[in-house]
Design a protein around this motif. Sequence first.
Motif, short mmCIF file in Angstrom:
data_model
loop_
_atom_site.label_atom_id
_atom_site.label_comp_id
_atom_site.label_asym_id
_atom_site.label_seq_id
_atom_site.Cartn_x
_atom_site.Cartn_y
_atom_site.Cartn_z
N HIS A 164 42.84 -3.35 3.60
CA HIS A 164 41.95 -3.18 2.45
C HIS A 164 42.76 -2.95 1.18
O HIS A 164 43.93 -2.55 1.24
N TYR A 219 42.78 -3.07 10.15
CA TYR A 219 42.17 -3.50 8.89
C TYR A 219 43.22 -3.57 7.79
O TYR A 219 44.29 -2.95 7.87
N GLU A 258 46.83 -9.15 9.89
CA GLU A 258 46.53 -8.15 8.86
C GLU A 258 47.51 -8.26 7.68
O GLU A 258 47.11 -8.05 6.53
#
Length: 201
Positions: free
Chosen positions: A114, A112, A84
């Motif tokens: 982002h 995640y 990540e």
Amino acid sequence: MQFRWGVIPTDPDVQSNPQEWRAIQGPDFPGLFVYLFPTAFGVLICLNILWLLAGAGLLFPLQRPWNHIFTHVVLFLTIIIIHELIHAIGYPDRGLSRKTIIGFRPDLLMAYAHHYSPISRNRLLFVTILPFFILSLLPLVIFVIFGSGFLGQILSTGLLFVSLMNGVLSAGDLLGAIMVFRQIPPSAIICFSGGKVYWKL
């Protein structure tokens, strides 16, 4: 860079101007797992073949008796974190901007990374496949270069483990990259909102 526990935040621009943005089409959870498992298995097979051709042995997850299961769990979690972080480094400002978010969704057992601001379509493709190249293919290149030497023999098992485990973790990334490549024009800009990818020209 921010760290978040829970759901992925929504983008206010997408919320306020939904007519300008198009959502990428693809399966949602839990239907996504129907595609993830065969993709992960396929990646695992392909990587094993490449390692075998390079002169290393085969290593499937849980293939051997694991006497140090705690150590391997820690290594696997470490690979997830590094995976990540590599995603984050690919975002603008090398992930150091507060608009870059690394998080974990306990409901889906999913980590995640982002970026909370529009980026180009090609930047997203780069970010998506970057961990696969660095953690799955680069160890293979290192083994090919040093495999015949003493250093290569020492590192081979560790490199193989990292390569294959990250290959499994990258299954979703590879599926996502294919969907982005097929559905979104090269000139489009992209943003994340609520766990979905949106784009506009």
